[in-house]
Design a protein around this motif. Structure first.
Motif, PDB file in Angstrom:
ATOM      1  N   TRP A  19      -3.776  13.015   8.713  1.00  0.00           N
ATOM      2  CA  TRP A  19      -3.209  12.695  10.016  1.00  0.00           C
ATOM      3  C   TRP A  19      -3.027  11.189  10.196  1.00  0.00           C
ATOM      4  CZ3 TRP A  19      -0.635  16.411  11.768  1.00  0.00           C
ATOM      5  CH2 TRP A  19      -1.065  17.731  11.650  1.00  0.00           C
ATOM      6  N   ASP A  20      -3.872  10.399   9.574  1.00  0.00           N
ATOM      7  CA  ASP A  20      -3.641   8.951   9.588  1.00  0.00           C
ATOM      8  C   ASP A  20      -2.332   8.616   8.882  1.00  0.00           C
ATOM      9  OD1 ASP A  20      -5.883   8.184  11.016  1.00  0.00           O
ATOM     10  OD2 ASP A  20      -7.090   7.705   9.247  1.00  0.00           O
ATOM     11  N   ALA A  21      -2.062   9.304   7.780  1.00  0.00           N
ATOM     12  CA  ALA A  21      -0.872   9.018   6.983  1.00  0.00           C
ATOM     13  C   ALA A  21       0.425   9.371   7.705  1.00  0.00           C
ATOM     14  CB  ALA A  21      -0.952   9.763   5.649  1.00  0.00           C
ATOM     15  N   VAL A  22       0.382  10.376   8.570  1.00  0.00           N
ATOM     16  CA  VAL A  22       1.611  10.822   9.248  1.00  0.00           C
ATOM     17  C   VAL A  22       1.640  10.420  10.720  1.00  0.00           C
ATOM     18  CG1 VAL A  22       1.873  12.750   7.642  1.00  0.00           C
ATOM     19  CG2 VAL A  22       0.689  13.118   9.829  1.00  0.00           C
ATOM     20  N   ALA A  23       0.669   9.656  11.174  1.00  0.00           N
ATOM     21  CA  ALA A  23       0.578   9.302  12.596  1.00  0.00           C
ATOM     22  C   ALA A  23       1.851   8.637  13.108  1.00  0.00           C
ATOM     23  CB  ALA A  23      -0.630   8.403  12.838  1.00  0.00           C
ATOM     24  N   SER A  24       2.474   7.804  12.283  1.00  0.00           N
ATOM     25  CA  SER A  24       3.645   7.049  12.725  1.00  0.00           C
ATOM     26  C   SER A  24       4.872   7.926  12.953  1.00  0.00           C
ATOM     27  CB  SER A  24       3.981   5.953  11.705  1.00  0.00           C
ATOM     28  OG  SER A  24       4.319   6.524  10.453  1.00  0.00           O
ATOM     29  N   VAL A  25       4.895   9.117  12.356  1.00  0.00           N
ATOM     30  CA  VAL A  25       6.051  10.013  12.522  1.00  0.00           C
ATOM     31  C   VAL A  25       5.689  11.279  13.300  1.00  0.00           C
ATOM     32  CG1 VAL A  25       7.097   9.177  10.385  1.00  0.00           C
ATOM     33  CG2 VAL A  25       5.651  11.230  10.325  1.00  0.00           C
ATOM     34  N   TYR A  26       4.444  11.403  13.724  1.00  0.00           N
ATOM     35  CA  TYR A  26       3.980  12.642  14.346  1.00  0.00           C
ATOM     36  C   TYR A  26       4.813  13.013  15.570  1.00  0.00           C
ATOM     37  CZ  TYR A  26       0.941  15.999  16.673  1.00  0.00           C
ATOM     38  OH  TYR A  26       0.455  17.127  17.292  1.00  0.00           O
ATOM     39  N   VAL A  27       5.000  12.095  16.480  1.00  0.00           N
ATOM     40  CA  VAL A  27       5.711  12.399  17.728  1.00  0.00           C
ATOM     41  C   VAL A  27       7.176  12.711  17.453  1.00  0.00           C
ATOM     42  CG1 VAL A  27       6.438  11.486  19.955  1.00  0.00           C
ATOM     43  CG2 VAL A  27       4.116  11.068  19.150  1.00  0.00           C
ATOM     44  N   ASN A  58     -10.591  18.372  24.944  1.00  0.00           N
ATOM     45  CA  ASN A  58      -9.371  18.652  24.193  1.00  0.00           C
ATOM     46  C   ASN A  58      -9.603  18.198  22.759  1.00  0.00           C
ATOM     47  OD1 ASN A  58      -6.704  19.136  23.393  1.00  0.00           O
ATOM     48  ND2 ASN A  58      -6.008  17.124  24.113  1.00  0.00           N
ATOM     49  N   ILE A  59      -9.747  19.150  21.840  1.00  0.00           N
ATOM     50  CA  ILE A  59     -10.145  18.820  20.470  1.00  0.00           C
ATOM     51  C   ILE A  59      -9.374  19.687  19.471  1.00  0.00           C
ATOM     52  CG2 ILE A  59     -12.133  20.429  20.616  1.00  0.00           C
ATOM     53  CD1 ILE A  59     -13.638  18.506  18.755  1.00  0.00           C
ATOM     54  N   THR A  60      -8.658  19.112  18.535  1.00  0.00           N
ATOM     55  CA  THR A  60      -8.375  17.693  18.451  1.00  0.00           C
ATOM     56  C   THR A  60      -7.107  17.398  19.230  1.00  0.00           C
ATOM     57  OG1 THR A  60      -7.312  18.081  16.307  1.00  0.00           O
ATOM     58  CG2 THR A  60      -9.543  17.232  16.274  1.00  0.00           C
ATOM     59  N   SER A  61      -7.048  16.185  19.713  1.00  0.00           N
ATOM     60  CA  SER A  61      -6.076  15.863  20.749  1.00  0.00           C
ATOM     61  C   SER A  61      -4.769  15.290  20.225  1.00  0.00           C
ATOM     62  CB  SER A  61      -6.705  14.883  21.730  1.00  0.00           C
ATOM     63  OG  SER A  61      -7.243  13.756  21.047  1.00  0.00           O
ATOM     64  N   ARG A  62      -4.726  14.851  18.971  1.00  0.00           N
ATOM     65  CA  ARG A  62      -3.524  14.255  18.379  1.00  0.00           C
ATOM     66  C   ARG A  62      -2.997  13.138  19.285  1.00  0.00           C
ATOM     67  NH1 ARG A  62      -2.343  18.891  15.134  1.00  0.00           N
ATOM     68  NH2 ARG A  62      -4.381  19.322  14.209  1.00  0.00           N
ATOM     69  N   ASP A  63      -1.790  13.269  19.820  1.00  0.00           N
ATOM     70  CA  ASP A  63      -1.239  12.192  20.656  1.00  0.00           C
ATOM     71  C   ASP A  63      -1.618  12.338  22.126  1.00  0.00           C
ATOM     72  OD1 ASP A  63       0.347  14.407  21.167  1.00  0.00           O
ATOM     73  OD2 ASP A  63       2.196  13.239  21.382  1.00  0.00           O
ATOM     74  N   GLY A  64      -2.488  13.297  22.444  1.00  0.00           N
ATOM     75  CA  GLY A  64      -2.996  13.432  23.809  1.00  0.00           C
ATOM     76  C   GLY A  64      -2.060  14.111  24.784  1.00  0.00           C
ATOM     77  N   ALA A  93      -2.861   6.076  22.652  1.00  0.00           N
ATOM     78  CA  ALA A  93      -3.131   4.960  23.558  1.00  0.00           C
ATOM     79  C   ALA A  93      -1.856   4.197  23.896  1.00  0.00           C
ATOM     80  CB  ALA A  93      -4.155   4.020  22.924  1.00  0.00           C
ATOM     81  N   GLU A  94      -0.933   4.143  22.949  1.00  0.00           N
ATOM     82  CA  GLU A  94       0.330   3.443  23.195  1.00  0.00           C
ATOM     83  C   GLU A  94       1.212   4.225  24.157  1.00  0.00           C
ATOM     84  OE1 GLU A  94       4.228   1.801  20.694  1.00  0.00           O
ATOM     85  OE2 GLU A  94       2.393   2.377  19.628  1.00  0.00           O
ATOM     86  N   GLY A  98      -4.771   4.137  28.917  1.00  0.00           N
ATOM     87  CA  GLY A  98      -5.866   4.567  29.770  1.00  0.00           C
ATOM     88  C   GLY A  98      -6.374   5.957  29.478  1.00  0.00           C
ATOM     89  N   ILE A  99      -5.751   6.661  28.534  1.00  0.00           N
ATOM     90  CA  ILE A  99      -6.218   7.997  28.194  1.00  0.00           C
ATOM     91  C   ILE A  99      -7.644   7.923  27.660  1.00  0.00           C
ATOM     92  CG2 ILE A  99      -5.334   7.912  25.814  1.00  0.00           C
ATOM     93  CD1 ILE A  99      -4.600  10.850  26.075  1.00  0.00           C
ATOM     94  N   GLN A 100      -8.465   8.890  28.048  1.00  0.00           N
ATOM     95  CA  GLN A 100      -9.865   8.919  27.617  1.00  0.00           C
ATOM     96  C   GLN A 100      -9.962   9.585  26.241  1.00  0.00           C
ATOM     97  OE1 GLN A 100     -14.279  10.503  29.165  1.00  0.00           O
ATOM     98  NE2 GLN A 100     -12.482  10.654  30.503  1.00  0.00           N
ATOM     99  N   GLN A 101     -10.386   8.802  25.244  1.00  0.00           N
ATOM    100  CA  GLN A 101     -10.459   9.306  23.882  1.00  0.00           C
ATOM    101  C   GLN A 101     -11.841   9.075  23.271  1.00  0.00           C
ATOM    102  OE1 GLN A 101      -6.581   9.047  21.485  1.00  0.00           O
ATOM    103  NE2 GLN A 101      -6.618   7.084  22.525  1.00  0.00           N
TER     104      GLN A 101
END
Length: 241
Positions: A19-27, A58-64, A93-94, A98-101
Motif C-alpha cells: 500500500w505504500d508503493a501504490v499510495a500515490s495512485v490509490y485515489v 475504521n480499520i484499515t482506513s486507506r485514504d479515510g 491527511a492531504e 485534521g482527520i484522526q488517524q
C-alpha cells in the motif's frame, strides 16, 4: 481450534509495503470505478446503526473516505482511522486535513485499550491480514459489549475476475491477499466471539454501464443465500458481540 484457520504465508509488513508503493495512485485508480468503490461506504452506512456520540474504529482506513460518509450521516460521531500504510495516511491527511488517524504496525496487536469503540468498520481488510483470527480477536477486544461490526471482503470466487480486471485495466492491485469463501469467514467469526446478524452478497457486476450494474444488483438481491450471491465481489457481514 485456531489450527483450522491457518495463518497466511506473508507478513503484515508485506501488506504495508504494497500500500505504500501504490499510495500515490490509490485515489485516482478508485476514481475510475467510483460508483463501485463508493458502494462499500453506502452499504456500510445502512448497517452501522449510527447514533449520537458513537466512537467508531475504521480499520484499515486507506485514504479515510469512509469518514466523509459517516459524518455526513451523523456529525457527532468520532471516527478513528487506523491504517498500516504511512503513505496512505499522508494521502488521507492531504485530502482531509485534521482527520484522526492512528498508525498500526500489525493487524494482530492493535494499539487501543479494551472496550474502546462502539462500532467497528472494516472494509476489504480481512483478506490481507497475515493472521485473520488474531485480527478479528483484536477487533472483538477493542469494542464495547454491545458493539456492532460491519465488515466486507471479496469471496474466493472473486480471484479470477480480479486477475482479469488487473490484466485488462491495471489498477492499484491488491498486494498480498487471500479472498476467503464466506463459509470460512463465518467460521472465523464463531471462533473469535462475533455473532453474525447479516450476510449479504453485493456488486455482481463491478464494471459496465450503470443500468447493467443496477440490473446485477437486482439479481443478486433476489438470490441472496444462494451460490449466485457468493459471486458478488463484495460480501458484507454485520456482527455483534
Amino acid at each position: 481450534m485456531k489450527k483450522a484457520i491457518p495463518r497466511n504465508s506473508w507478513q503484515d509488513s508485506d501488506v504495508e509495503a504494497h500500500w505504500d508503493a501504490v499510495a500515490s495512485v490509490y485515489v485516482q485508480e478508485n476514481e475510475r470505478v467510483k460508483e463501485t468503490h463508493d458502494q462499500r461506504f453506502k452499504e456500510s452506512i445502512q448497517n452501522l446503526q449510527l447514533k449520537d456520540g458513537l466512537k467508531i474504529l475504521n480499520i484499515t482506513s486507506r485514504d479515510g473516505e469512509a469518514t466523509d460518509f459517516i459524518l455526513k450521516q451523523n456529525q457527532s460521531c468520532e471516527v478513528v482511522n487506523a491504517e498500516i500504510s504511512a503513505g496512505l495516511m499522508e494521502v488521507a491527511a492531504e485530502i482531509r486535513p485534521g482527520i484522526q488517524q492512528k498508525k498500526i504496525t500489525t493487524y494482530s496487536t492493535l494499539p487501543f485499550p479494551d472496550g474502546e469503540f462502539d462500532r467497528v468498520l472494516s472494509l476489504e481488510t480481512l483478506e490481507h491480514v497475515s493472521d485473520p483470527l488474531a485480527f478479528l480477536g483484536e477487533l472483538h477486544r477493542v469494542s464495547i459489549a454491545d458493539a456492532i461490526m460491519v465488515l466486507s471482503c471479496p469471496p474466493a470466487t472473486s480471484e479470477i475476475p480480479y486477475r482479469a480486471y488487473s490484466l485488462l485495466f491495471g489498477g492499484h492491485g491488491e498486494g498480498p491477499h487471500r479472498f476467503p469463501p464466506s463459509k470460512r469467514v463465518k467460521k472465523m467469526f464463531t471462533l473469535t466471539g462475533w455473532n453474525l446478524l447479516l450476510h449479504k452478497g453485493t456488486v455482481l457486476f463491478p464494471v459496465g454501464p450503470a443500468c447493467f450494474q443496477q440490473w446485477g444488483e437486482r439479481i443478486i438481491e433476489r438470490f441472496q443465500k444462494t451460490c449466485i450471491s457468493e459471486l458478488g465481489i463484495r460480501q458484507f457481514y454485520v456482527c455483534n458481540k
